[in-house]
Design an enzyme around this catalytic site. Structure first.
Site, PDB file in Angstrom:
ATOM      1  N   HIS A 308       0.852  -1.189   0.000  1.00 40.56           N
ATOM      2  CA  HIS A 308       0.000   0.000   0.000  1.00 40.56           C
ATOM      3  C   HIS A 308       0.886   1.236   0.000  1.00 40.56           C
ATOM      4  CE1 HIS A 308      -3.103   2.870   1.197  1.00 40.56           C
ATOM      5  NE2 HIS A 308      -3.972   1.949   0.823  1.00 40.56           N
ATOM      6  N   ASP A 365      -8.005  -5.080  -0.480  1.00 39.95           N
ATOM      7  CA  ASP A 365      -8.485  -5.873  -1.624  1.00 39.95           C
ATOM      8  C   ASP A 365      -8.179  -7.354  -1.499  1.00 39.95           C
ATOM      9  OD1 ASP A 365      -7.525  -2.990  -3.124  1.00 39.95           O
ATOM     10  OD2 ASP A 365      -9.552  -3.764  -3.423  1.00 39.95           O
TER      11      ASP A 365
HETATM   12  C1  SDX Z   1      -6.040   0.299  -3.003  1.00 41.85           C
HETATM   13  O1  SDX Z   1      -4.175   4.743  -1.933  1.00 41.85           O
HETATM   14  C2  SDX Z   1      -5.187   4.112  -1.360  1.00 41.85           C
HETATM   15  O2  SDX Z   1      -5.652   4.440  -0.294  1.00 41.85           O
HETATM   16  C3  SDX Z   1      -5.758   2.941  -2.177  1.00 41.85           C
HETATM   17  C4  SDX Z   1      -6.796   2.106  -1.473  1.00 41.85           C
HETATM   18  C5  SDX Z   1      -8.064   2.886  -1.229  1.00 41.85           C
HETATM   19  O3  SDX Z   1      -8.820   2.495  -0.321  1.00 41.85           O
HETATM   20  O4  SDX Z   1      -8.350   3.810  -2.026  1.00 41.85           O
HETATM   21  O5  SDX Z   1      -6.295   1.630  -0.228  1.00 41.85           O
HETATM   22  C6  SDX Z   1      -7.206   0.908  -2.314  1.00 41.85           C
HETATM   23  O6  SDX Z   1      -5.737   0.687  -4.102  1.00 41.85           O
HETATM   24  C7  SDX Z   1      -5.224  -0.734  -2.267  1.00 41.85           C
HETATM   25  C8  SDX Z   1      -3.992  -1.211  -3.105  1.00 41.85           C
HETATM   26  C9  SDX Z   1      -4.488  -2.279  -4.073  1.00 41.85           C
HETATM   27  N1  SDX Z   1      -3.432  -2.615  -5.022  1.00 41.85           N
HETATM   28  C10 SDX Z   1      -2.840  -3.844  -5.007  1.00 41.85           C
HETATM   29  O7  SDX Z   1      -3.063  -4.705  -4.145  1.00 41.85           O
HETATM   30  C11 SDX Z   1      -1.881  -4.087  -6.168  1.00 41.85           C
HETATM   31  C12 SDX Z   1      -0.561  -4.671  -5.629  1.00 41.85           C
HETATM   32  N2  SDX Z   1       0.094  -3.630  -4.834  1.00 41.85           N
HETATM   33  C13 SDX Z   1       1.061  -2.820  -5.527  1.00 41.85           C
HETATM   34  O8  SDX Z   1       0.832  -2.563  -6.857  1.00 41.85           O
HETATM   35  C14 SDX Z   1       1.609  -1.695  -4.669  1.00 41.85           C
HETATM   36  O9  SDX Z   1       1.805  -2.165  -3.401  1.00 41.85           O
HETATM   37  C15 SDX Z   1       0.859  -0.397  -4.597  1.00 41.85           C
HETATM   38  C16 SDX Z   1       0.560   0.163  -5.946  1.00 41.85           C
HETATM   39  C17 SDX Z   1      -0.396  -0.555  -3.823  1.00 41.85           C
HETATM   40  C18 SDX Z   1       1.769   0.595  -3.884  1.00 41.85           C
HETATM   41  O10 SDX Z   1       2.874   0.746  -4.740  1.00 41.85           O
HETATM   42  P1  SDX Z   1       4.128   1.567  -4.255  1.00 41.85           P
HETATM   43  O11 SDX Z   1       3.715   2.852  -3.640  1.00 41.85           O
HETATM   44  O12 SDX Z   1       5.132   1.599  -5.355  1.00 41.85           O
HETATM   45  O13 SDX Z   1       4.640   0.626  -3.103  1.00 41.85           O
HETATM   46  P2  SDX Z   1       5.931   0.899  -2.324  1.00 41.85           P
HETATM   47  O14 SDX Z   1       6.612   2.156  -2.779  1.00 41.85           O
HETATM   48  O15 SDX Z   1       5.595   0.788  -0.887  1.00 41.85           O
HETATM   49  O16 SDX Z   1       6.827  -0.330  -2.792  1.00 41.85           O
HETATM   50  C19 SDX Z   1       7.958  -0.600  -2.031  1.00 41.85           C
HETATM   51  C20 SDX Z   1       8.625  -1.769  -2.692  1.00 41.85           C
HETATM   52  C21 SDX Z   1       8.886  -1.563  -4.178  1.00 41.85           C
HETATM   53  O17 SDX Z   1      10.075  -2.289  -4.473  1.00 41.85           O
HETATM   54  P3  SDX Z   1      11.453  -1.424  -4.592  1.00 41.85           P
HETATM   55  O18 SDX Z   1      11.226  -0.455  -5.733  1.00 41.85           O
HETATM   56  O19 SDX Z   1      11.617  -0.748  -3.245  1.00 41.85           O
HETATM   57  O20 SDX Z   1      12.502  -2.475  -4.886  1.00 41.85           O
HETATM   58  O21 SDX Z   1       7.783  -2.933  -2.604  1.00 41.85           O
HETATM   59  C22 SDX Z   1       7.520  -3.404  -3.916  1.00 41.85           C
HETATM   60  C23 SDX Z   1       7.758  -2.267  -4.875  1.00 41.85           C
HETATM   61  O22 SDX Z   1       8.132  -2.771  -6.142  1.00 41.85           O
HETATM   62  N3  SDX Z   1       6.131  -3.816  -3.942  1.00 41.85           N
HETATM   63  C24 SDX Z   1       5.707  -5.055  -4.237  1.00 41.85           C
HETATM   64  C25 SDX Z   1       4.324  -5.014  -4.080  1.00 41.85           C
HETATM   65  N4  SDX Z   1       3.952  -3.774  -3.703  1.00 41.85           N
HETATM   66  C26 SDX Z   1       5.074  -3.037  -3.619  1.00 41.85           C
HETATM   67  N5  SDX Z   1       6.372  -6.162  -4.610  1.00 41.85           N
HETATM   68  C27 SDX Z   1       5.605  -7.267  -4.841  1.00 41.85           C
HETATM   69  N6  SDX Z   1       4.284  -7.321  -4.721  1.00 41.85           N
HETATM   70  C28 SDX Z   1       3.604  -6.211  -4.333  1.00 41.85           C
HETATM   71  N7  SDX Z   1       2.274  -6.245  -4.207  1.00 41.85           N
END
Ligand code: SDX
Length: 429
Positions: A308, A365
């Site tokens: 998140h 989700d």
């Molecule tokens: C919602 O914003 C909100 O409030 C949204 C929401 C709402 O109520 O409106 O809460 C609803 O959208 C929830 C999120 C649903 N999405 C997913 O479940 C999709 C999978 N999650 C990812 O796509 C991701 O976690 C995000 C998009 C939610 C957040 O992405 P960020 O901001 O890039 O995450 P981060 O910066 O904290 O990531 C840190 C690291 C990164 O790796 P590095 O670049 O540091 O090497 O963690 C990795 C990311 O690549 N990472 C994941 C991951 N999520 C982040 N790696 C594997 N699987 C994942 N799910």
């Protein structure tokens, strides 16, 4: 303790600027950077606005580190336990919990606006039967200003509030109409004797050929899920609604833009993507393979339902939904293997150093789709369910912005393209 002062100094010129510190009721302090360009000649760079507050708001507070979510100061856990979706809608819109008389009036107001213009059904019938319901929702909601242009003076607070009420009231009717078009079933109209979620279920699943009894287990579960999805401060779709609203666009166009933003698999589309991912994993024996893929930087695969932008702790909504998923499956006597698979995936991921170090926890989700599936909602409708609930947050945030008057949103950029150059005739290229 004296208020902390933050001063930016440009070493190349020796010029300094004190940046006013803005503190809210709670949450991290922020720096007002408005004067930076005109005094020190700098803009700020923050792709994805990960460290930037776009507005002040009194509606929802999140503490990502502590896993806190509150609507108008009330903890989500208490609202989930004691409230109902329409009461939460009133709270988000008006800022206070309603008295019994206020709630009764609000319930009647919403119920009164659940019907949609009959020509909207003609509009919906124009879609191909297998159109994705989110594509239909975005199109139909965007068209509402063509049907409800009677009260569209956005400078009139009464018209603004009526548009918000109409959106909250009509979303379930529109969603159910889109689903029934897909199924080839005849229209079912709102029944004003039913509650908000009972009405939605009746419009979704009742058929003329037999009596339809609304499942109270489903009605209660959807009411809870709608509460949990109602608002979430400045997430991508809400920020979209605010940005579109800041241009003076009507609320229907703003919410239609929010629906489109929510559809993305990184946002609200994740609930559908979680079920698709669980089906692809298929068996606990393959969980390790997918966890490895999620960790592989060369593999675009991400573990859907994990991580998140704000929560670097457990999403408090996921905790509540996880419990509800167990209760619902127990009550309907389903032992959906996908829930067992989801539990095992969660256990393994939360023990894995990659997920621990990056603070990737299950989000809202991860479990919601399991409940929707157990209660008969088709996967393609999962994000529509999210949109029905989030409409309350979208219109509340849109009203808040409209009420305070906000300049048109216009982010800047870092230009990385070609420097100035002269046009060349085609023969000399
Ligand atoms: C919602 O914003 C909100 O409030 C949204 C929401 C709402 O109520 O409106 O809460 C609803 O959208 C929830 C999120 C649903 N999405 C997913 O479940 C999709 C999978 N999650 C990812 O796509 C991701 O976690 C995000 C998009 C939610 C957040 O992405 P960020 O901001 O890039 O995450 P981060 O910066 O904290 O990531 C840190 C690291 C990164 O790796 P590095 O670049 O540091 O090497 O963690 C990795 C990311 O690549 N990472 C994941 C991951 N999520 C982040 N790696 C594997 N699987 C994942 N799910």
């Amino acid at each position: 303790m004296p208020d902390n002062r933050v001063i930016v100094t440009d070493e190349s010129t020796g010029q300094s600027l004190e940046l006013p510190v803005i503190k809210g009721t709670e949450g991290e302090p922020t720096l007002q950077i408005k004067a930076l360009p005109s005094t020190l000649g700098y803009f700020t760079y923050d792709p994805g606005f990960t460290a930037t507050a776009s507005c002040t708001s009194k509606i929802t507070f999140i503490d990502g580190g502590k896993g806190i979510l509150r609507y108008r100061g009330y903890p989500i856990e208490q609202l989930a336990e004691h409230s109902n979706f329409l009461e939460v809608a009133y709270l988000l819109l008006e800022g206070e919990l309603p008295t019994a008389a206020e709630f009764e009036a609000f319930d009647r107001e919403i119920t009164y606006h659940t019907m949609i213009h009959e020509k909207l059904r003609t509009f919906i019938s124009g879609f191909h039967y297998d159109a994705h319901p989110m594509a239909m929702m975005a199109g139909v909601v965007g068209s509402l200003s063509a049907f409800y242009h009677d009260k569209m003076d956005m400078d009139n607070p009464k018209h603004r509030r009526l548009a918000a009420i109409r959106m909250i009231a009509k979303m379930p009717t529109i969603a159910a109409a889109c689903y029934r078009h897909h199924m080839g079933w005849p229209a079912v109209y709102p029944d004003n004797s039913l509650s908000y979620t009972e009405n939605f279920l009746n419009m979704m699943f009742s058929v003329p050929s037999e009596k339809y009894e609304v499942s109270q287990v489903a009605a209660k579960a959807f009411d809870l899920l709608f509460i949990l999805h109602a608002d979430h401060e400045q997430n991508a779709s809400t920020s979209t609604v605010r940005l579109v609203g800041s241009t003076g666009a009507n609320p229907y166009a703003s919410v239609a833009a929010g629906i489109s933003a929510l559809w993305g698999p990184a946002h609200g589309g994740a609930n559908e993507a979680v079920l698709t991912m669980l089906a692809e994993i298929g068996d606990v024996s393959r969980v390790g393979e997918f966890i490895d893929r999620a960790k592989d930087k060369n593999d675009p695969f991400r573990l859907m339902g994990f991580g998140h932008r704000v929560y670097k702790n457990y999403d408090p909504r996921a905790t509540i939904i996880r419990q509800a998923a167990h209760e619902v499956l127990q009550e309907i006597g389903s032992d959906d293997p996908l829930l067992s698979l989801a539990m095992e995936l969660e256990r393994i991921a939360l023990e894995d150093e990659y997920f621990i170090s990056k603070k990737l926890y299950p989000n809202v989700d991860f479990y919601s789709g399991i409940i929707y599936k157990a209660l008969g909602i088709p996967t393609s409708m999962f994000t529509v369910m999210f949109a029905i609930a989030r409409t309350v947050g979208w219109v509340s945030q849109w009203l808040e912005q409209e009420d305070v008057g906000t300049p048109i949103g216009r982010p800047r950029q870092v230009y990385a393209g070609a420097a100035e150059r002269d046009y060349k005739q085609i023969g000399s290229r």
